[in-house]
Design an enzyme around this catalytic site. Structure first.
Site, PDB file in Angstrom:
ATOM      1  N   ALA A  45       0.752  -1.218  -0.034  1.00 28.82           N
ATOM      2  CA  ALA A  45       0.111  -0.148   0.054  1.00 28.82           C
ATOM      3  C   ALA A  45       1.128   1.058  -0.059  1.00 28.82           C
ATOM      4  CB  ALA A  45      -1.175  -0.083   1.263  1.00 28.82           C
ATOM      5  N   GLN A  46       0.443   2.004  -1.052  1.00 32.73           N
ATOM      6  CA  GLN A  46       1.275   3.312  -1.100  1.00 32.73           C
ATOM      7  C   GLN A  46       0.963   4.526  -0.544  1.00 32.73           C
ATOM      8  OE1 GLN A  46       2.065   3.881  -5.244  1.00 32.73           O
ATOM      9  NE2 GLN A  46       3.685   2.053  -5.454  1.00 32.73           N
ATOM     10  N   GLY A  47      -0.580   4.715  -0.999  1.00 30.58           N
ATOM     11  CA  GLY A  47      -1.294   6.127  -0.792  1.00 30.58           C
ATOM     12  C   GLY A  47      -1.181   6.333   0.835  1.00 30.58           C
ATOM     13  N   GLU A 115      -6.970  12.222  -2.034  1.00 28.29           N
ATOM     14  CA  GLU A 115      -6.983  11.200  -3.198  1.00 28.29           C
ATOM     15  C   GLU A 115      -8.276  11.518  -3.642  1.00 28.29           C
ATOM     16  OE1 GLU A 115      -3.946   7.564  -2.154  1.00 28.29           O
ATOM     17  OE2 GLU A 115      -5.923   7.245  -1.140  1.00 28.29           O
ATOM     18  N   HIS A 244      -7.718  -0.452 -10.426  1.00 30.21           N
ATOM     19  CA  HIS A 244      -6.871   0.777 -10.063  1.00 30.21           C
ATOM     20  C   HIS A 244      -6.382   1.482 -11.668  1.00 30.21           C
ATOM     21  CE1 HIS A 244      -3.989   3.721  -8.853  1.00 30.21           C
ATOM     22  NE2 HIS A 244      -4.489   3.332  -7.720  1.00 30.21           N
ATOM     23  N   ARG A 290     -12.272   6.630  -8.758  1.00 27.56           N
ATOM     24  CA  ARG A 290     -11.394   5.337  -9.493  1.00 27.56           C
ATOM     25  C   ARG A 290     -11.899   4.586 -10.752  1.00 27.56           C
ATOM     26  NH1 ARG A 290      -8.244   2.248  -4.749  1.00 27.56           N
ATOM     27  NH2 ARG A 290      -6.729   4.172  -4.479  1.00 27.56           N
ATOM     28  N   HIS A 351      -7.510  -4.361  -8.784  1.00 28.85           N
ATOM     29  CA  HIS A 351      -6.784  -3.861  -7.586  1.00 28.85           C
ATOM     30  C   HIS A 351      -7.525  -4.171  -6.238  1.00 28.85           C
ATOM     31  CE1 HIS A 351      -4.362  -0.789  -5.200  1.00 28.85           C
ATOM     32  NE2 HIS A 351      -5.209  -0.242  -4.959  1.00 28.85           N
ATOM     33  N   GLU A 375      -9.608  -7.395   3.642  1.00 22.26           N
ATOM     34  CA  GLU A 375     -10.107  -7.284   2.440  1.00 22.26           C
ATOM     35  C   GLU A 375     -10.975  -8.480   1.893  1.00 22.26           C
ATOM     36  OE1 GLU A 375      -7.164  -6.028  -0.537  1.00 22.26           O
ATOM     37  OE2 GLU A 375      -8.453  -6.660  -2.244  1.00 22.26           O
ATOM     38  N   ARG A 386     -15.010   1.008  -3.372  1.00 17.86           N
ATOM     39  CA  ARG A 386     -14.441   1.492  -2.486  1.00 17.86           C
ATOM     40  C   ARG A 386     -13.857   2.678  -2.601  1.00 17.86           C
ATOM     41  NH1 ARG A 386      -8.398   0.735  -0.616  1.00 17.86           N
ATOM     42  NH2 ARG A 386      -8.037   0.843  -3.069  1.00 17.86           N
TER      43      ARG A 386
HETATM   44  C1  LIG Z   1      -0.605  -1.792  -4.590  1.00 17.50           C
HETATM   45  C2  LIG Z   1      -1.532  -1.713  -3.749  1.00 17.50           C
HETATM   46  C3  LIG Z   1      -1.625  -0.299  -3.078  1.00 17.50           C
HETATM   47  C4  LIG Z   1      -2.647  -0.338  -2.018  1.00 17.50           C
HETATM   48  N1  LIG Z   1      -3.048   1.151  -1.651  1.00 17.50           N
HETATM   49  C5  LIG Z   1      -3.677   1.097  -0.704  1.00 17.50           C
HETATM   50  C6  LIG Z   1      -3.482   2.460   0.236  1.00 17.50           C
HETATM   51  O1  LIG Z   1      -2.864   3.254  -0.043  1.00 17.50           O
HETATM   52  N2  LIG Z   1      -4.760   2.667   1.262  1.00 17.50           N
HETATM   53  C7  LIG Z   1      -5.703   1.716   1.510  1.00 17.50           C
HETATM   54  O2  LIG Z   1      -6.249   1.818   2.621  1.00 17.50           O
HETATM   55  N3  LIG Z   1      -5.293   0.433   0.776  1.00 17.50           N
HETATM   56  C8  LIG Z   1      -4.506   0.068  -0.148  1.00 17.50           C
HETATM   57  N4  LIG Z   1      -4.454  -0.938  -0.792  1.00 17.50           N
HETATM   58  C9  LIG Z   1      -5.521  -2.028  -0.385  1.00 17.50           C
HETATM   59  C10 LIG Z   1      -4.915  -2.492   1.085  1.00 17.50           C
HETATM   60  O3  LIG Z   1      -3.296  -2.703   0.989  1.00 17.50           O
HETATM   61  C11 LIG Z   1      -5.482  -4.223   1.053  1.00 17.50           C
HETATM   62  O4  LIG Z   1      -6.567  -3.911   1.134  1.00 17.50           O
HETATM   63  C12 LIG Z   1      -5.182  -4.314   2.757  1.00 17.50           C
HETATM   64  O5  LIG Z   1      -3.524  -4.324   2.968  1.00 17.50           O
HETATM   65  C13 LIG Z   1      -5.370  -5.854   2.883  1.00 17.50           C
HETATM   66  O6  LIG Z   1      -5.096  -6.307   4.135  1.00 17.50           O
HETATM   67  P1  LIG Z   1      -5.473  -7.630   4.600  1.00 17.50           P
HETATM   68  O7  LIG Z   1      -4.844  -7.800   5.919  1.00 17.50           O
HETATM   69  O8  LIG Z   1      -6.841  -7.812   4.324  1.00 17.50           O
HETATM   70  O9  LIG Z   1      -4.771  -8.767   3.521  1.00 17.50           O
HETATM   71  P2  LIG Z   1      -3.207  -8.956   3.278  1.00 17.50           P
HETATM   72  O10 LIG Z   1      -2.394  -7.612   3.463  1.00 17.50           O
HETATM   73  O11 LIG Z   1      -3.143  -8.961   1.744  1.00 17.50           O
HETATM   74  O12 LIG Z   1      -2.685 -10.111   3.876  1.00 17.50           O
HETATM   75  C14 LIG Z   1      -3.469 -11.290   3.497  1.00 17.50           C
HETATM   76  C15 LIG Z   1      -2.594 -12.501   4.075  1.00 17.50           C
HETATM   77  O13 LIG Z   1      -3.024 -13.607   4.006  1.00 17.50           O
HETATM   78  C16 LIG Z   1      -2.302 -14.589   3.777  1.00 17.50           C
HETATM   79  N5  LIG Z   1      -2.826 -15.699   3.059  1.00 17.50           N
HETATM   80  C17 LIG Z   1      -3.521 -15.711   1.792  1.00 17.50           C
HETATM   81  N6  LIG Z   1      -4.256 -16.825   1.644  1.00 17.50           N
HETATM   82  C18 LIG Z   1      -3.798 -17.690   2.596  1.00 17.50           C
HETATM   83  C19 LIG Z   1      -3.943 -19.181   2.819  1.00 17.50           C
HETATM   84  N7  LIG Z   1      -4.750 -19.910   2.087  1.00 17.50           N
HETATM   85  N8  LIG Z   1      -3.319 -19.530   4.170  1.00 17.50           N
HETATM   86  C20 LIG Z   1      -2.545 -18.722   4.672  1.00 17.50           C
HETATM   87  N9  LIG Z   1      -2.191 -17.508   4.478  1.00 17.50           N
HETATM   88  C21 LIG Z   1      -2.916 -17.109   3.544  1.00 17.50           C
HETATM   89  C22 LIG Z   1      -1.191 -13.793   2.892  1.00 17.50           C
HETATM   90  O14 LIG Z   1       0.159 -14.471   2.446  1.00 17.50           O
HETATM   91  C23 LIG Z   1      -1.131 -12.441   3.712  1.00 17.50           C
HETATM   92  O15 LIG Z   1      -0.137 -12.900   4.531  1.00 17.50           O
HETATM   93  C24 LIG Z   1      -3.487  -1.178  -1.743  1.00 17.50           C
HETATM   94  C25 LIG Z   1      -3.388  -2.552  -2.539  1.00 17.50           C
HETATM   95  C26 LIG Z   1      -2.332  -2.729  -3.347  1.00 17.50           C
HETATM   96  C27 LIG Z   1      -2.165  -4.125  -3.787  1.00 17.50           C
END
Ligand SMILES: Cc1cc2nc3c(=O)[nH]c(=O)nc-3n(C[C@H](O)[C@H](O)[C@H](O)COP(=O)(O)OP(=O)(O)OC[C@H]3O[C@@H](n4cnc5c(N)ncnc54)[C@H](O)[C@@H]3O)c2cc1C
Length: 535
Positions: A45-47, A115, A244, A290, A351, A375, A386
């Site tokens: 996540a950058q923003g 943003e 995105h 977006r 995205h 997510e 979103r």
């Molecule tokens: C490039 C990019 C930029 C973004 N920028 C922003 C931003 O600026 N602001 C914002 O609010 N959001 C942003 N987002 C969205 C945000 O980053 C994500 O929605 C958020 O980080 C999701 O967090 P999470 O903990 O739900 O999942 P994640 O951070 O994706 O973590 C999921 C975890 O589950 C694990 N996992 C998956 N499947 C399994 C399995 N079967 N068994 C065991 N482990 C598993 C993975 O390995 C990982 O550790 C961005 C996303 C991306 C890709």
């Protein structure tokens, strides 16, 4: 092998880690994560993180912006809950050691950026590496915590539930479908282990890899949605996939995002000839939402036949660009694109998944003892689209909510006796000597989804996609029971399930709304479709 703990958290992104830190106050916590602990979308996540911290801003404005973006499908109670808890979550992150960027003129204040879709500056960030800083700090705290054990390279396969036990001839006292943990593949040894827990939490992130072009890292294969769905959890709003608008277009750059804040800080989208085109699509021009920007770029590309458009920030002072976007500057320069001098080639890419496992405001799914956060969950915050930077804050607020709800249960249960559960059965599976089947089907799922179920759909394209995905699923099913499982095979099975869920939801919704755009039903239809799509 059997492991027991109070909490089993699947996933080590912002959602899983922040819940683990809280849960460790009341019990033992096991985190399983399928690759390295830092491998998560969070790390990319950058923003930044949206929260009301400026006296000129207000909760009501953030709520209004979120609801406007959600195109009629946000749950207003949930939106209020997330927005009003936001500032406390930011303070909590700071207390955990997260270093956010400070304002250049008023060093005592956090720097707030803007943003698309936000009516005020309210995005807290760490330069353009916010997620990396948050992930680093959360991991550091988790590693210091004696009540938390983290298993890397351990991948959840399926949940252990009442029906699964009954199917295998084990009787249970539970009358409602209940979750007792999960079967986990140890990637290094190939062994399938049984992890039992009083509370199981799916925090597996998104599913961007279901599309050919995505900003998501490789872990984003929608495992949690597929695992939950197979166990009988309700899934909602899978048709709302956010593309995105600006992913770097370069043969050497895999999944590199050009943050929305580049447009927030004055970046303008232009075509190959240097013409600014967003004014033809929306009054907010480059700061439109977006989905509007992604569809506008898609329309421009279809019209011109060009491979990409360009994002130009070179009119801003060189020093400003280098200090505000050091990561983007460095990455592009490494590919011979000096963004202080010339525009950046960009294309839209998958995205964010707005849908997911349907949860209530305590993060409970319809399966007892099974929670979903981050997510992977469909909480009602995002509705049909979103708002930028609302997902990290959602993960933090819902991790707190899941903790508050589940902690009561952990304390009430005292010494808990797990019911007998079936061990994993490999049957007569053997090692496969044809992994080409898996890699070929991976590619086919992703290109089918990109070509037929992308930014703009039609009924015909959805039918075509459905047919192809069904065929692939049949092949995966045959393969699954014959051969010993691997991470690639499990991910492929999950990707195909997610593809099926997206196609089914998109086919059910006979209108266009938010991120869902079907040329056969181009209008929004509030009379018939102002509700979630639940499978
Ligand atoms: C490039 C990019 C930029 C973004 N920028 C922003 C931003 O600026 N602001 C914002 O609010 N959001 C942003 N987002 C969205 C945000 O980053 C994500 O929605 C958020 O980080 C999701 O967090 P999470 O903990 O739900 O999942 P994640 O951070 O994706 O973590 C999921 C975890 O589950 C694990 N996992 C998956 N499947 C399994 C399995 N079967 N068994 C065991 N482990 C598993 C993975 O390995 C990982 O550790 C961005 C996303 C991306 C890709």
């Amino acid at each position: 092998m059997e492991t027991k703990s109070d909490y089993l958290i699947i996933g080590s992104g912002i959602a899983g880690l922040s819940l683990a830190l809280k849960a460790s106050q009341v019990g033992t916590v096991t985190i399983v994560t399928k690759k390295d602990k830092m491998d998560a979308s969070t790390n990319f996540a950058q923003g930044g993180i949206a929260s009301v911290l400026d006296p000129k801003d207000s909760f009501d404005l953030h709520i209004a912006d979120t609801i406007e973006s959600g195109a009629g499908l946000c749950n207003e109670e949930v939106v209020r809950m997330v927005v009003t808890n936001g500032p406390d979550m930011i303070r909590e992150l700071i207390s955990l050691g997260v270093n956010f960027s400070h304002n250049k003129k008023h060093a005592e204040k956090l720097d707030l950026t803007r943003e698309g879709g936000h009516s005020r500056r309210r995005i807290v960030h760490t330069e353009d590496l916010t997620g990396q800083e948050v992930e680093r700090s959360l991991i550091q705290n988790v590693e210091r915590n004696k009540n938390i054990t983290i298993y890397e390279n351990h991948m959840a396969i399926d949940l252990i539930t009442t029906s699964k036990s009954i199917k295998r001839g084990i009787s249970t006292n539970e009358t409602h479908e209940t979750c007792w943990g999960a079967y986990i593949l140890d990637i290094n040894t190939g062994q399938v282990k049984t992890f039992l827990a009083k509370v199981t939490v799916i925090a597996t992130g998104g599913a961007g890899k279901v599309y050919l072009y995505t900003t998501n890292p490789d872990i984003a294969t929608g495992d949690g949605v597929a695992i939950g769905y197979r166990a009988g959890a309700n899934v909602a709003n899978m048709e709302f996939v956010q593309f995105h608008p600006t992913c770097l277009y370069h043969p050497m750059a895999k999944n590199f995002l050009i943050s929305e804040s580049v447009r927030g800080e004055g970046g303008r989208l232009i075509d190959k000839r240097g013409n600014h085109f967003m004014e033809r699509y929306h009054p907010l021009k480059d700061l439109a939402l977006r989905d509007i920007v992604a569809r506008s770029i898609d329309a421009e590309l279809k019209k011109s036949g060009d491979k990409c458009v360009y994002l130009d920030i070179s009119h801003r002072p060189k020093d400003f660009i280098k200090t505000r976007f050091p990561n983007i500057y460095k990455r592009c320069l490494g590919l011979s694109i000096d963004i202080t001098q010339k525009p950046i080639p960009v294309v839209p890419a998958a995205h964010y998944m707005c849908g997911g496992l349907l949860t209530d405001k305590h993060c409970r799914t319809n399966i007892t003892n099974l929670y979903a956060i981050g997510e992977v969950a469909c909480t009602g915050l995002h509705g049909a689209n979103r708002l930028a930077s609302n997902s990290l804050i959602e993960a933090l607020v819902f991790a707190k909510s899941a903790f508050e709800d589940s902690a009561k249960m952990i304390s009430d249960r005292g010494v808990y006796k797990f019911p007998p559960v079936p061990m994993w059965d490999t049957g007569s599976a053997t090692d496969s000597d044809e992994s080409v089947v898996v890699s070929h089907n991976w590619d086919e799922v992703r290109s089918t989804m990109w070509s037929y179920v992308g930014i703009v759909m039609t009924n015909k394209r959805l039918v075509r996609a459905k047919r192809r995905i069904e065929l692939i699923q049949q092949e995966i099913k045959d393969y699954y029971w014959d051969f010993i499982i691997t991470r690639d095979l499990l991910e492929l099975r999950n990707l195909a399930t997610v593809a099926e869920l997206i196609i089914t939801s998109a086919t059910m919704r006979k209108e266009s709304r938010g991120l869902h755009y079907n040329l056969d039903y181009p209008e929004r239809d509030d009379k018939n479709w102002r509700h979630d799509t639940v499978i």
